[in-house]
Design an enzyme around this catalytic site. Structure first.
Site, PDB file in Angstrom:
ATOM      1  N   LYS A  50      43.650  40.569  43.171  1.00 42.85           N
ATOM      2  CA  LYS A  50      43.228  39.436  43.993  1.00 42.85           C
ATOM      3  C   LYS A  50      41.786  39.658  44.432  1.00 42.85           C
ATOM      4  O   LYS A  50      41.308  40.799  44.491  1.00 42.85           O
ATOM      5  CB  LYS A  50      44.134  39.290  45.223  1.00 42.85           C
ATOM      6  CG  LYS A  50      45.587  38.984  44.874  1.00 42.85           C
ATOM      7  CD  LYS A  50      46.431  38.848  46.138  1.00 42.85           C
ATOM      8  CE  LYS A  50      47.888  38.546  45.781  1.00 42.85           C
ATOM      9  NZ  LYS A  50      48.733  38.418  47.002  1.00 42.85           N
TER      10      LYS A  50
ATOM     11  N   ALA B 164      39.519  49.848  39.996  1.00 42.92           N
ATOM     12  CA  ALA B 164      40.281  50.791  39.176  1.00 42.92           C
ATOM     13  C   ALA B 164      41.783  50.622  39.399  1.00 42.92           C
ATOM     14  O   ALA B 164      42.248  50.445  40.529  1.00 42.92           O
ATOM     15  CB  ALA B 164      39.862  52.221  39.501  1.00 42.92           C
TER      16      ALA B 164
ATOM     17  N   ARG C 171      36.379  40.387  47.868  1.00 44.56           N
ATOM     18  CA  ARG C 171      35.243  39.764  48.534  1.00 44.56           C
ATOM     19  C   ARG C 171      34.320  39.149  47.494  1.00 44.56           C
ATOM     20  O   ARG C 171      34.408  39.441  46.298  1.00 44.56           O
ATOM     21  CB  ARG C 171      34.473  40.762  49.397  1.00 44.56           C
ATOM     22  CG  ARG C 171      33.674  41.814  48.642  1.00 44.56           C
ATOM     23  CD  ARG C 171      32.806  42.595  49.621  1.00 44.56           C
ATOM     24  NE  ARG C 171      32.057  43.676  48.991  1.00 44.56           N
ATOM     25  CZ  ARG C 171      30.850  43.523  48.460  1.00 44.56           C
ATOM     26  NH1 ARG C 171      30.269  42.327  48.432  1.00 44.56           N
ATOM     27  NH2 ARG C 171      30.213  44.552  47.942  1.00 44.56           N
TER      28      ARG C 171
ATOM     29  N   HIS D 140      56.609  42.364  21.422  1.00 42.24           N
ATOM     30  CA  HIS D 140      58.057  42.186  21.315  1.00 42.24           C
ATOM     31  C   HIS D 140      58.462  40.860  21.957  1.00 42.24           C
ATOM     32  O   HIS D 140      57.803  40.394  22.894  1.00 42.24           O
ATOM     33  CB  HIS D 140      58.813  43.327  22.003  1.00 42.24           C
ATOM     34  CG  HIS D 140      58.517  44.675  21.435  1.00 42.24           C
ATOM     35  ND1 HIS D 140      58.996  45.116  20.232  1.00 42.24           N
ATOM     36  CD2 HIS D 140      57.753  45.696  21.920  1.00 42.24           C
ATOM     37  CE1 HIS D 140      58.577  46.339  19.991  1.00 42.24           C
ATOM     38  NE2 HIS D 140      57.811  46.713  21.002  1.00 42.24           N
TER      39      HIS D 140
END
Length: 258
Positions: free
Chosen positions: A225, A205, A228, A156
Site C-alpha cells: 500500500k 523490500a 507516502r 498451475h
C-alpha cells in the site's frame, strides 16, 4: 563407506579408538597465514579471478546471451549468464546490468509468443525471476534489487483436479506487468500479474504488490500500500529552486528539517 564410518564410531577396538581420537585434530589441521606471503597470494588470487571472470564475460557469457535476445548494446552481465526458459522474445535497451544468477521463463501454452521488453540503464539483481505470461515491460532507469519476482503467470490451474492431472494454467490467470521509468524494487519484492508500477515509485523490500501503484509514491507491505507521496525534490532533477512550500504542496506529510 557407511559401514566403515559406523565401525569407527562404535567399535570398542583400540584401533577404532585411536582413529576417533585423532580424527578431529586432523580435520582442523590447516596451513597458518604467513605474513607477507599469504596476503600476496590473496592479491594474486583476486587478480586472477578478475581477469578470468572478465574474459569469460566478454568472450563467452555476453556473446552467448546476446545471440538469444534483441538489442543489448553495452550490456553488462555479471556472475554468468541469465537462464532463459521457454520460447520468449527478449528486447533489451542500452547500458543495462544483469545478474547471471537470474531466470526468465515463458508460459509454454501462451496463445502468442511471450515478450519481455527492457528499457535503457536497467539493473536486474541476483536471484531475480521474471515469469512472462504474455508481456512484461520494464522502463528506463529501473532498479530491481536481488530476489525480485515478476509473476506474470502462476504455472498451475486453480482447480485441484486439473493440477493433479498436470494441466496448465488458464488464460484468465495470466496478467501483464509494467514497471514504468525510474521504478525501484527493493530486495525480495513480488509483483503479481495485471499490475503497473508508476513512474519514479519505490516498492519497499519484501513487499507483495497485488494492485497497481501510482506515480511518485513509496509503497510497502503485504499487500503493498502507498506509504507516502514523494516530495517534489525526490521526483525532479532540478532541485535548486525548490522551497518547503513546494514540497508540502506535493506531499502533505513533508516536514522540513531546517
Amino acid at each position: 563407506m557407511q559401514t566403515l564410518k559406523y565401525w569407527v564410531k562404535t567399535s570398542p577396538t583400540p584401533f577404532a579408538k585411536i582413529i576417533r581420537i585423532s580424527w578431529k585434530p586432523l580435520q582442523q589441521l590447516e596451513l597458518p597465514a604467513i605474513p607477507l606471503i599469504t596476503p600476496l597470494l590473496y592479491r594474486l588470487h583476486k587478480l586472477s579471478y578478475l581477469i578470468v571472470t572478465s574474459l569469460a564475460r566478454r568472450l563467452y557469457w555476453t556473446p552467448l546471451f546476446k545471440s538469444q535476445i534483441q538489442g543489448g548494446k553495452r550490456l553488462y552481465l555479471y556472475s554468468g549468464m541469465p537462464q532463459l526458459l521457454g520460447n520468449i522474445d527478449v528486447k533489451v535497451g542500452e547500458g543495462c546490468r544483469w545478474s547471471g544468477i537470474s531466470t526468465v521463463s515463458a508460459r509454454w501454452n501462451s496463445p502468442k509468443r511471450p515478450t519481455l521488453t527492457i528499457g535503457d540503464n536497467v539493473d536486474i539483481g541476483w536471484q531475480t525471476s521474471i515469469a512472462v505470461g504474455s508481456a512484461i515491460s520494464i522502463g528506463n532507469n529501473v532498479r530491481m534489487a536481488g530476489r525480485a519476482f515478476l509473476a506474470g503467470y502462476p504455472g498451475h490451474p486453480i482447480n485441484p483436479f486439473d493440477r493433479a492431472q498436470g494441466l496448465p494454467d488458464l488464460d484468465d490467470q495470466v496478467g501483464n506487468i509494467h514497471l514504468l521509468d525510474n521504478v525501484w524494487l527493493g530486495t525480495g519484492v513480488t509483483i503479481l500479474g495485471n499490475v503497473t508500477i508508476g513512474k519514479n515509485s519505490i516498492i519497499g523490500a519484501g513487499s507483495i504488490v497485488t494492485q497497481s501503484i501510482p506515480d511518485n509514491v513509496i509503497a510497502a507491505g503485504v499487500p503493498a500500500k502507498v506509504v507516502r507521496v514523494l516530495t517534489l525534490a525526490e521526483q525532479t532533477s532540478d532541485r535548486s529552486s525548490l522551497t518547503d512550500a513546494d514540497n508540502s504542496k506535493y506531499n502533505p506529510q513533508y516536514r522540513s528539517d531546517k
